[in-house]
Scaffold this active site. Structure first.
Site, PDB file in Angstrom:
ATOM      1  N   PHE A  20      -5.694   1.278  13.864  1.00  0.00           N
ATOM      2  CA  PHE A  20      -5.670   0.722  12.502  1.00  0.00           C
ATOM      3  C   PHE A  20      -6.153   1.745  11.471  1.00  0.00           C
ATOM      4  CE2 PHE A  20      -6.272  -3.159  15.058  1.00  0.00           C
ATOM      5  CZ  PHE A  20      -5.433  -4.077  14.436  1.00  0.00           C
ATOM      6  N   THR A  78       3.253  -0.022   8.357  1.00  0.00           N
ATOM      7  CA  THR A  78       3.500  -0.871   7.198  1.00  0.00           C
ATOM      8  C   THR A  78       4.986  -0.954   6.862  1.00  0.00           C
ATOM      9  OG1 THR A  78       3.164  -0.966   4.795  1.00  0.00           O
ATOM     10  CG2 THR A  78       3.003   1.188   5.789  1.00  0.00           C
ATOM     11  N   ASP A  79       5.378  -2.015   6.192  1.00  0.00           N
ATOM     12  CA  ASP A  79       6.771  -2.142   5.728  1.00  0.00           C
ATOM     13  C   ASP A  79       7.087  -1.138   4.619  1.00  0.00           C
ATOM     14  OD1 ASP A  79       5.285  -3.325   3.665  1.00  0.00           O
ATOM     15  OD2 ASP A  79       6.368  -5.233   3.702  1.00  0.00           O
ATOM     16  N   ASN A 109       2.433  -7.253   3.479  1.00  0.00           N
ATOM     17  CA  ASN A 109       1.106  -7.347   2.832  1.00  0.00           C
ATOM     18  C   ASN A 109       0.242  -8.432   3.468  1.00  0.00           C
ATOM     19  OD1 ASN A 109       2.763  -5.946   0.755  1.00  0.00           O
ATOM     20  ND2 ASN A 109       0.862  -6.116  -0.427  1.00  0.00           N
ATOM     21  N   ASN A 110      -0.949  -8.044   3.894  1.00  0.00           N
ATOM     22  CA  ASN A 110      -1.909  -8.988   4.480  1.00  0.00           C
ATOM     23  C   ASN A 110      -2.875  -9.519   3.437  1.00  0.00           C
ATOM     24  OD1 ASN A 110      -2.655  -8.008   7.877  1.00  0.00           O
ATOM     25  ND2 ASN A 110      -0.795  -7.532   6.754  1.00  0.00           N
ATOM     26  N   PRO A 164      -8.161  -9.791  -3.489  1.00  0.00           N
ATOM     27  CA  PRO A 164      -9.623  -9.837  -3.645  1.00  0.00           C
ATOM     28  C   PRO A 164     -10.102  -9.323  -4.999  1.00  0.00           C
ATOM     29  CG  PRO A 164      -9.016  -8.558  -1.697  1.00  0.00           C
ATOM     30  CD  PRO A 164      -7.738  -8.985  -2.324  1.00  0.00           C
ATOM     31  N   LEU A 178      -2.772  -7.656 -14.193  1.00  0.00           N
ATOM     32  CA  LEU A 178      -1.446  -7.585 -13.590  1.00  0.00           C
ATOM     33  C   LEU A 178      -0.782  -6.273 -13.995  1.00  0.00           C
ATOM     34  CD1 LEU A 178       0.502  -9.501 -12.016  1.00  0.00           C
ATOM     35  CD2 LEU A 178       1.389 -10.208 -14.237  1.00  0.00           C
ATOM     36  N   ASN A 183       4.078 -11.020  -8.108  1.00  0.00           N
ATOM     37  CA  ASN A 183       2.649 -10.894  -8.417  1.00  0.00           C
ATOM     38  C   ASN A 183       2.187 -11.900  -9.466  1.00  0.00           C
ATOM     39  OD1 ASN A 183       2.531  -8.798  -6.602  1.00  0.00           O
ATOM     40  ND2 ASN A 183       2.724  -7.193  -8.170  1.00  0.00           N
TER      41      ASN A 183
HETATM   42  P1  NAD Z   1      -8.749  -0.561   5.179  1.00  0.00           P
HETATM   43  O1  NAD Z   1      -8.670   0.520   4.154  1.00  0.00           O
HETATM   44  O2  NAD Z   1      -9.400  -1.848   4.836  1.00  0.00           O
HETATM   45  O3  NAD Z   1      -9.507  -0.006   6.482  1.00  0.00           O
HETATM   46  C1  NAD Z   1      -9.293   1.279   6.990  1.00  0.00           C
HETATM   47  C2  NAD Z   1     -10.444   1.616   7.947  1.00  0.00           C
HETATM   48  O4  NAD Z   1     -10.182   2.922   8.509  1.00  0.00           O
HETATM   49  C3  NAD Z   1     -11.812   1.698   7.268  1.00  0.00           C
HETATM   50  O5  NAD Z   1     -12.776   0.999   8.033  1.00  0.00           O
HETATM   51  C4  NAD Z   1     -12.117   3.192   7.239  1.00  0.00           C
HETATM   52  O6  NAD Z   1     -13.512   3.478   7.289  1.00  0.00           O
HETATM   53  C5  NAD Z   1     -11.397   3.664   8.480  1.00  0.00           C
HETATM   54  N1  NAD Z   1     -11.060   5.095   8.433  1.00  0.00           N
HETATM   55  C6  NAD Z   1     -10.526   5.783   7.386  1.00  0.00           C
HETATM   56  N2  NAD Z   1     -10.370   7.086   7.747  1.00  0.00           N
HETATM   57  C7  NAD Z   1     -10.804   7.211   9.028  1.00  0.00           C
HETATM   58  C8  NAD Z   1     -10.890   8.285   9.951  1.00  0.00           C
HETATM   59  N3  NAD Z   1     -10.490   9.528   9.609  1.00  0.00           N
HETATM   60  N4  NAD Z   1     -11.376   8.040  11.183  1.00  0.00           N
HETATM   61  C9  NAD Z   1     -11.791   6.790  11.529  1.00  0.00           C
HETATM   62  N5  NAD Z   1     -11.748   5.731  10.708  1.00  0.00           N
HETATM   63  C10 NAD Z   1     -11.251   5.945   9.472  1.00  0.00           C
HETATM   64  O7  NAD Z   1      -7.254  -0.763   5.689  1.00  0.00           O
HETATM   65  P2  NAD Z   1      -6.508  -2.097   6.201  1.00  0.00           P
HETATM   66  O8  NAD Z   1      -5.933  -2.793   5.045  1.00  0.00           O
HETATM   67  O9  NAD Z   1      -7.386  -2.806   7.178  1.00  0.00           O
HETATM   68  O10 NAD Z   1      -5.289  -1.422   6.989  1.00  0.00           O
HETATM   69  C11 NAD Z   1      -5.400  -1.133   8.380  1.00  0.00           C
HETATM   70  C12 NAD Z   1      -4.085  -0.560   8.858  1.00  0.00           C
HETATM   71  O11 NAD Z   1      -3.036  -1.499   8.629  1.00  0.00           O
HETATM   72  C13 NAD Z   1      -3.653   0.717   8.138  1.00  0.00           C
HETATM   73  O12 NAD Z   1      -3.056   1.586   9.096  1.00  0.00           O
HETATM   74  C14 NAD Z   1      -2.617   0.252   7.129  1.00  0.00           C
HETATM   75  O13 NAD Z   1      -1.676   1.270   6.842  1.00  0.00           O
HETATM   76  C15 NAD Z   1      -1.983  -0.892   7.894  1.00  0.00           C
HETATM   77  N6  NAD Z   1      -1.369  -1.963   7.077  1.00  0.00           N
HETATM   78  C16 NAD Z   1      -2.099  -2.595   6.107  1.00  0.00           C
HETATM   79  C17 NAD Z   1      -1.532  -3.656   5.407  1.00  0.00           C
HETATM   80  C18 NAD Z   1      -2.310  -4.412   4.353  1.00  0.00           C
HETATM   81  O14 NAD Z   1      -1.747  -5.301   3.704  1.00  0.00           O
HETATM   82  N7  NAD Z   1      -3.590  -4.137   4.159  1.00  0.00           N
HETATM   83  C19 NAD Z   1      -0.214  -4.041   5.677  1.00  0.00           C
HETATM   84  C20 NAD Z   1       0.506  -3.368   6.668  1.00  0.00           C
HETATM   85  C21 NAD Z   1      -0.095  -2.339   7.370  1.00  0.00           C
HETATM   86  O1  TDX Z   2      -5.102  -5.056  -9.949  1.00  0.00           O
HETATM   87  C1  TDX Z   2      -3.973  -5.042  -9.435  1.00  0.00           C
HETATM   88  N1  TDX Z   2      -2.927  -5.603 -10.127  1.00  0.00           N
HETATM   89  C2  TDX Z   2      -1.659  -5.635  -9.640  1.00  0.00           C
HETATM   90  O2  TDX Z   2      -0.751  -6.158 -10.305  1.00  0.00           O
HETATM   91  C3  TDX Z   2      -3.708  -4.450  -8.132  1.00  0.00           C
HETATM   92  C4  TDX Z   2      -4.832  -3.820  -7.348  1.00  0.00           C
HETATM   93  C5  TDX Z   2      -2.421  -4.507  -7.649  1.00  0.00           C
HETATM   94  N2  TDX Z   2      -1.418  -5.070  -8.375  1.00  0.00           N
HETATM   95  C6  TDX Z   2      -0.064  -5.172  -7.786  1.00  0.00           C
HETATM   96  C7  TDX Z   2       0.506  -3.927  -7.146  1.00  0.00           C
HETATM   97  C8  TDX Z   2       1.379  -4.489  -6.033  1.00  0.00           C
HETATM   98  O3  TDX Z   2       2.659  -4.835  -6.556  1.00  0.00           O
HETATM   99  O4  TDX Z   2      -0.172  -6.122  -6.726  1.00  0.00           O
HETATM  100  C9  TDX Z   2       0.655  -5.765  -5.610  1.00  0.00           C
HETATM  101  C10 TDX Z   2      -0.205  -5.584  -4.370  1.00  0.00           C
HETATM  102  O5  TDX Z   2      -1.008  -4.434  -4.567  1.00  0.00           O
HETATM  103  P1  TDX Z   2      -1.989  -3.862  -3.428  1.00  0.00           P
HETATM  104  O6  TDX Z   2      -2.957  -4.914  -3.014  1.00  0.00           O
HETATM  105  O7  TDX Z   2      -2.528  -2.558  -3.914  1.00  0.00           O
HETATM  106  O8  TDX Z   2      -0.994  -3.686  -2.177  1.00  0.00           O
HETATM  107  P2  TDX Z   2       0.345  -2.820  -1.945  1.00  0.00           P
HETATM  108  O9  TDX Z   2       0.383  -1.609  -2.814  1.00  0.00           O
HETATM  109  O10 TDX Z   2       1.501  -3.765  -1.970  1.00  0.00           O
HETATM  110  O11 TDX Z   2       0.064  -2.318  -0.425  1.00  0.00           O
HETATM  111  C11 TDX Z   2      -0.540  -3.205   0.550  1.00  0.00           C
HETATM  112  O12 TDX Z   2       0.423  -3.700   1.442  1.00  0.00           O
HETATM  113  C12 TDX Z   2       1.022  -2.781   2.315  1.00  0.00           C
HETATM  114  C13 TDX Z   2      -1.634  -2.492   1.325  1.00  0.00           C
HETATM  115  O13 TDX Z   2      -2.623  -1.993   0.419  1.00  0.00           O
HETATM  116  C14 TDX Z   2      -1.053  -1.379   2.166  1.00  0.00           C
HETATM  117  O14 TDX Z   2      -2.071  -0.790   2.965  1.00  0.00           O
HETATM  118  C15 TDX Z   2      -0.003  -1.952   3.064  1.00  0.00           C
HETATM  119  O15 TDX Z   2       0.648  -0.916   3.754  1.00  0.00           O
END
Ligand code: NAD
Ligand code: TDX
Length: 331
Positions: A77, A120-121, A176-177, A189, A203, A246
């Site tokens: 991850f 990721t997508d 997006n999670n 958040p 936005l 959004n």
């Molecule tokens: P996040 O930023 O919340 O967490 C990333 C974690 O990786 C952190 O705990 C950070 O300390 C750790 N990290 C960063 N660099 C590191 C390194 N060099 N060695 C060890 N640990 C390290 O990210 P997330 O949202 O939990 O995403 C996790 C994975 O899922 C990522 O690979 C991301 O691309 C993928 N992903 C995220 C989403 C999403 O919506 N958040 C969607 C699809 C895929």
């Molecule tokens: O304050 C904001 N206002 C706003 O309109 C922020 C922070 C974002 N946005 C928009 C940008 C995007 O269209 O909301 C949407 C979601 O933004 P993010 O939470 O930054 O996500 P996104 O860029 O879509 O990427 C996320 O989903 C795919 C994760 O951060 C990635 O790690 C994952 O790969």
């Protein structure tokens, strides 16, 4: 019992994954996490008979050479995960997402350990709003941002290590999670915690960009299913048919938090902002029998809002520095 090495387990999705594994299996888990700005030790349990935390980087080959052979599978991850940060400074995205994945692949190759790669997508680029197509496992890669390009690069390394070296790997590309333990820099958040602080949600641009939302626990249930029954060398797309723009999400957050749904501000758009992501998860559903357990976005969002209200001590230390960074870009 399986011994899992979970990289990035102190981040959002990884921490949820660890809790789900400890609750629902008898597996033993080691987390390897560097505790970057995005990692939080408080998201995880204390060390105990089934859980251990190791602070270190996935780009450290000596550490990997010690840790990897003590495990049956690695779930990767760890990443730099935020698009906006990648636009300000791409460098750590190359170090962690590309070099880190390379080092991990070398370690699982040398020690013949099963590997699952979390992606990721966004590697597929974006879709027009009216495009009838959705992303599938055969959609060509076309990333837009330094973040998505670094994830695309890491996916291609995995595919090459499978083909050239016989590494036992699978890949998943999820949409997006949302859910508990997500950093306050991310869209949902950020708006929830702004509202708790009496600040109007922000936005980007017109807000018509569409994201395909999935509850983090459903993502992790899919990952567990792939680890259990996925075909080595295959890619699985993970998504729960959760497309929303959004502005709809912001209005729903405002409504659920008891505010006027129009009480938000438009701010500077993200450069190169992807318009729409949409996942066709037919393979995962048909071949592995996965289906979302938390498909109701409204209910999931209400529970997520309650989690941020109840866990202010978790997010408060990150809030000011995150907003200071956004203030510098006018967002
Ligand atoms: P996040 O930023 O919340 O967490 C990333 C974690 O990786 C952190 O705990 C950070 O300390 C750790 N990290 C960063 N660099 C590191 C390194 N060099 N060695 C060890 N640990 C390290 O990210 P997330 O949202 O939990 O995403 C996790 C994975 O899922 C990522 O690979 C991301 O691309 C993928 N992903 C995220 C989403 C999403 O919506 N958040 C969607 C699809 C895929
Ligand atoms: O304050 C904001 N206002 C706003 O309109 C922020 C922070 C974002 N946005 C928009 C940008 C995007 O269209 O909301 C949407 C979601 O933004 P993010 O939470 O930054 O996500 P996104 O860029 O879509 O990427 C996320 O989903 C795919 C994760 O951060 C990635 O790690 C994952 O790969």
């Amino acid at each position: 019992m399986t011994r899992l090495l979970v990289t990035g387990g102190a981040g959002f999705i990884g921490a949820n994954f660890v809790h789900q594994v400890l609750e629902s299996t008898d597996d033993v888990v080691t987390v390897l996490d560097s505790l970057s700005y995005a990692g939080n030790r408080a998201s995880l349990p204390d060390d105990g008979p089934r859980f251990r935390f190791v602070r270190g980087s996935v780009a450290d080959p000596a550490l990997l050479d010690d840790l990897v052979p003590r495990h049956d599978a690695v779930v990767h991850f760890a990443a730099e995960s935020h698009n906006d940060n990648s636009l300000l400074d791409p460098s750590p995205f190359i170090d962690t997402n590309i070099v880190g994945t390379f080092e991990l692949l070398q370690a699982v190759r040398h020690h013949d350990v099963r590997y699952h790669h979390i992606s990721t997508d966004e590697v597929y680029g974006d879709l027009e709003l009216d495009d009838p197509a959705r992303f599938t496992e055969t959609t060509p890669y076309n990333p837009s941002s330094p973040y998505s390009a670094s994830k695309a690069g890491s996916d291609l390394l995995v595919r090459a290590w499978v083909r050239s070296f016989g590494v036992r790997a699978t890949i998943s590309n999820c949409s997006n999670n949302y859910g508990p333990y997500q950093h306050v820099e991310k869209f949902i958040p950020r708006q929830i915690t702004n509202l708790i602080d009496g600040v109007r949600p922000r936005l980007y641009g017109a807000g018509l960009n569409v994201r395909d939302w999935i509850h983090v626990r459903d993502h992790n249930l899919a990952v567990l299913r792939i680890l259990e029954a996925g075909t080595i060398g295959e890619t699985y797309l993970i998504g729960a048919d959760g497309e929303l723009n959004n502005v709809t999400v912001i209005r729903l957050i405002l409504e659920l938090m008891g505010n006027d749904p129009d009480d938000f501000d438009h701010v500077t758009d993200r450069p190169g902002h992807d318009m729409r992501y949409a996942i066709d998860a037919s393979r995962l559903r048909a071949e592995l029998g996965w289906a979302p357990v938390y498909p109701d976005f409204r209910a999931g969002l209400a529970a997520t809002i309650a989690w941020y209200r109840d866990n202010e001590a978790w997010w408060r230390p990150m809030k000011d520095q995150t907003e200071a960074k956004y203030a510098r870009t006018g967002q």
